[in-house]
Design a protein around this motif. Sequence first.
Motif, PDB file in Angstrom:
ATOM      1  N   PHE A 113       0.860  -1.176   0.000  1.00 22.79           N
ATOM      2  CA  PHE A 113       0.000   0.000   0.000  1.00 22.79           C
ATOM      3  C   PHE A 113       0.898   1.228   0.000  1.00 22.79           C
ATOM      4  O   PHE A 113       1.872   1.284   0.756  1.00 22.79           O
ATOM      5  N   ILE A 114       0.577   2.205  -0.842  1.00 18.80           N
ATOM      6  CA  ILE A 114       1.286   3.482  -0.847  1.00 18.80           C
ATOM      7  C   ILE A 114       0.316   4.523  -0.307  1.00 18.80           C
ATOM      8  O   ILE A 114      -0.759   4.730  -0.879  1.00 18.80           O
ATOM      9  N   LEU A 115       0.702   5.159   0.783  1.00 14.72           N
ATOM     10  CA  LEU A 115      -0.154   6.140   1.440  1.00 14.72           C
ATOM     11  C   LEU A 115       0.392   7.543   1.252  1.00 14.72           C
ATOM     12  O   LEU A 115       1.579   7.736   1.045  1.00 14.72           O
ATOM     13  N   HIS A 116      -0.488   8.493   1.354  1.00 17.54           N
ATOM     14  CA  HIS A 116      -0.105   9.880   1.094  1.00 17.54           C
ATOM     15  C   HIS A 116       0.423  10.571   2.354  1.00 17.54           C
ATOM     16  O   HIS A 116       0.288  10.092   3.474  1.00 17.54           O
ATOM     17  N   HIS A 117       1.025  11.716   2.124  1.00 15.53           N
ATOM     18  CA  HIS A 117       1.460  12.648   3.169  1.00 15.53           C
ATOM     19  C   HIS A 117       2.344  12.003   4.229  1.00 15.53           C
ATOM     20  O   HIS A 117       2.180  12.216   5.413  1.00 15.53           O
ATOM     21  N   CYS A 118       3.280  11.204   3.788  1.00 15.20           N
ATOM     22  CA  CYS A 118       4.288  10.586   4.651  1.00 15.20           C
ATOM     23  C   CYS A 118       3.666   9.813   5.816  1.00 15.20           C
ATOM     24  O   CYS A 118       4.212   9.771   6.912  1.00 15.20           O
ATOM     25  N   GLY A 119       2.518   9.215   5.542  1.00 12.94           N
ATOM     26  CA  GLY A 119       1.860   8.413   6.583  1.00 12.94           C
ATOM     27  C   GLY A 119       1.068   9.226   7.577  1.00 12.94           C
ATOM     28  O   GLY A 119       0.708   8.716   8.644  1.00 12.94           O
ATOM     29  N   SER A 120       0.819  10.486   7.270  1.00 19.98           N
ATOM     30  CA  SER A 120       0.021  11.369   8.122  1.00 19.98           C
ATOM     31  C   SER A 120       0.643  11.488   9.507  1.00 19.98           C
ATOM     32  O   SER A 120       1.821  11.775   9.629  1.00 19.98           O
ATOM     33  N   ASP A 138       5.218  -2.553  13.804  1.00 21.60           N
ATOM     34  CA  ASP A 138       5.722  -3.328  12.664  1.00 21.60           C
ATOM     35  C   ASP A 138       4.709  -3.361  11.529  1.00 21.60           C
ATOM     36  O   ASP A 138       5.087  -3.379  10.352  1.00 21.60           O
ATOM     37  N   TYR A 139       3.424  -3.374  11.865  1.00 20.56           N
ATOM     38  CA  TYR A 139       2.384  -3.343  10.832  1.00 20.56           C
ATOM     39  C   TYR A 139       2.384  -1.995  10.109  1.00 20.56           C
ATOM     40  O   TYR A 139       2.312  -1.930   8.882  1.00 20.56           O
ATOM     41  N   TYR A 140       2.451  -0.901  10.880  1.00 20.18           N
ATOM     42  CA  TYR A 140       2.465   0.421  10.254  1.00 20.18           C
ATOM     43  C   TYR A 140       3.686   0.594   9.355  1.00 20.18           C
ATOM     44  O   TYR A 140       3.614   1.265   8.329  1.00 20.18           O
ATOM     45  N   LYS A 141       4.789  -0.003   9.735  1.00 20.29           N
ATOM     46  CA  LYS A 141       6.015   0.120   8.945  1.00 20.29           C
ATOM     47  C   LYS A 141       5.971  -0.714   7.667  1.00 20.29           C
ATOM     48  O   LYS A 141       6.859  -0.605   6.827  1.00 20.29           O
ATOM     49  N   MET A 142       4.940  -1.512   7.481  1.00 20.40           N
ATOM     50  CA  MET A 142       4.775  -2.269   6.239  1.00 20.40           C
ATOM     51  C   MET A 142       4.320  -1.368   5.096  1.00 20.40           C
ATOM     52  O   MET A 142       4.495  -1.691   3.926  1.00 20.40           O
ATOM     53  N   PHE A 143       3.711  -0.238   5.428  1.00 23.51           N
ATOM     54  CA  PHE A 143       3.185   0.676   4.416  1.00 23.51           C
ATOM     55  C   PHE A 143       4.313   1.456   3.750  1.00 23.51           C
ATOM     56  O   PHE A 143       5.367   1.675   4.328  1.00 23.51           O
ATOM     57  N   TYR A 144       4.054   1.872   2.526  1.00 24.82           N
ATOM     58  CA  TYR A 144       4.912   2.801   1.803  1.00 24.82           C
ATOM     59  C   TYR A 144       4.208   4.150   1.840  1.00 24.82           C
ATOM     60  O   TYR A 144       2.979   4.217   1.846  1.00 24.82           O
ATOM     61  N   VAL A 145       4.985   5.216   1.854  1.00 24.06           N
ATOM     62  CA  VAL A 145       4.396   6.554   1.943  1.00 24.06           C
ATOM     63  C   VAL A 145       5.059   7.474   0.930  1.00 24.06           C
ATOM     64  O   VAL A 145       6.149   7.199   0.439  1.00 24.06           O
ATOM     65  N   ASP A 146       4.382   8.574   0.633  1.00 27.12           N
ATOM     66  CA  ASP A 146       4.979   9.550  -0.277  1.00 27.12           C
ATOM     67  C   ASP A 146       5.544  10.729   0.510  1.00 27.12           C
ATOM     68  O   ASP A 146       5.386  10.820   1.723  1.00 27.12           O
ATOM     69  N   SER A 147       6.212  11.603  -0.191  1.00 27.55           N
ATOM     70  CA  SER A 147       6.864  12.753   0.431  1.00 27.55           C
ATOM     71  C   SER A 147       6.039  14.026   0.310  1.00 27.55           C
ATOM     72  O   SER A 147       6.551  15.126   0.502  1.00 27.55           O
ATOM     73  N   ALA A 148       4.754  13.914   0.009  1.00 27.84           N
ATOM     74  CA  ALA A 148       3.903  15.075  -0.254  1.00 27.84           C
ATOM     75  C   ALA A 148       3.524  15.801   1.037  1.00 27.84           C
ATOM     76  O   ALA A 148       2.447  15.622   1.573  1.00 27.84           O
ATOM     77  N   GLY A 207       6.672  12.166  -3.905  1.00 28.65           N
ATOM     78  CA  GLY A 207       5.298  12.555  -4.229  1.00 28.65           C
ATOM     79  C   GLY A 207       5.110  14.009  -3.864  1.00 28.65           C
ATOM     80  O   GLY A 207       5.751  14.516  -2.944  1.00 28.65           O
ATOM     81  N   THR A 208       4.208  14.704  -4.578  1.00 24.84           N
ATOM     82  CA  THR A 208       4.126  16.156  -4.418  1.00 24.84           C
ATOM     83  C   THR A 208       2.736  16.728  -4.209  1.00 24.84           C
ATOM     84  O   THR A 208       2.605  17.895  -3.915  1.00 24.84           O
ATOM     85  N   ASP A 209       1.686  15.990  -4.408  1.00 26.65           N
ATOM     86  CA  ASP A 209       0.308  16.506  -4.392  1.00 26.65           C
ATOM     87  C   ASP A 209      -0.034  17.280  -5.657  1.00 26.65           C
ATOM     88  O   ASP A 209      -1.070  17.914  -5.741  1.00 26.65           O
ATOM     89  N   MET A 210       0.822  17.254  -6.642  1.00 27.03           N
ATOM     90  CA  MET A 210       0.574  17.968  -7.885  1.00 27.03           C
ATOM     91  C   MET A 210      -0.704  17.473  -8.536  1.00 27.03           C
ATOM     92  O   MET A 210      -0.924  16.267  -8.548  1.00 27.03           O
ATOM     93  N   ALA A 242       4.214  22.854  -5.139  1.00 26.75           N
ATOM     94  CA  ALA A 242       4.370  21.626  -4.353  1.00 26.75           C
ATOM     95  C   ALA A 242       5.588  20.834  -4.804  1.00 26.75           C
ATOM     96  O   ALA A 242       6.305  20.265  -3.977  1.00 26.75           O
ATOM     97  N   VAL A 243       5.832  20.813  -6.092  1.00 26.90           N
ATOM     98  CA  VAL A 243       6.994  20.092  -6.615  1.00 26.90           C
ATOM     99  C   VAL A 243       8.273  20.751  -6.104  1.00 26.90           C
ATOM    100  O   VAL A 243       9.172  20.077  -5.579  1.00 26.90           O
ATOM    101  N   ARG A 244       8.372  22.070  -6.255  1.00 23.24           N
ATOM    102  CA  ARG A 244       9.572  22.793  -5.803  1.00 23.24           C
ATOM    103  C   ARG A 244       9.786  22.622  -4.300  1.00 23.24           C
ATOM    104  O   ARG A 244      10.904  22.358  -3.852  1.00 23.24           O
ATOM    105  N   GLN A 245       8.739  22.777  -3.518  1.00 23.27           N
ATOM    106  CA  GLN A 245       8.865  22.671  -2.066  1.00 23.27           C
ATOM    107  C   GLN A 245       9.284  21.264  -1.636  1.00 23.27           C
ATOM    108  O   GLN A 245      10.085  21.099  -0.715  1.00 23.27           O
TER     109      GLN A 245
END
Length: 137
Positions: free
Chosen positions: A18-25, A57-67, A90-93, A103-106
């Motif tokens: 699973f790839i989740l947004h916003h660095c895992g919130s 350990d379960y939460y660390k199974m997820f992938y996250v983006d850098s948005a 990831g950028t939220d673009m 968002a990309v630049r930041q």
Amino acid sequence: MTRLVYSPVLNTFPNIKFILHHCGSVIPYFSDRINIMRNMFAGRENIDQGLKKPILDYYKMFYVDSALHGNPAALMCGYVFYGADHILFGTDMPFDADIGTLAVRQTIEAIDKMNITDAARKKIYQDNAKKLLHLDI
């Protein structure tokens, strides 16, 4: 994320991605609190929650983006929790005030300011996505 952690999905399919947004919130920020609360309530209520390993350990199974629209400190919090292998660029673009480019630049500026190795930075920028998504580019 939490519903997936407490469901049988991650135990039944340990290689699911699973790839989740916003660095895992808030998960990296509150990880110690999550662990303490889980242990406190599980012990007090004497409830078998179906977890076969420590909850984090379960939460660390997820992938996250850098948005995160920048914020190197927040990215470092996610980096410390998930590790270099589980963060993807990831950028939220195009969801920003500058029609996609702010968002990309930041995000690039924040990743470049992180106190990590060049190899870890390369994983975030490209290697993790290529591996996870089976991209031959």
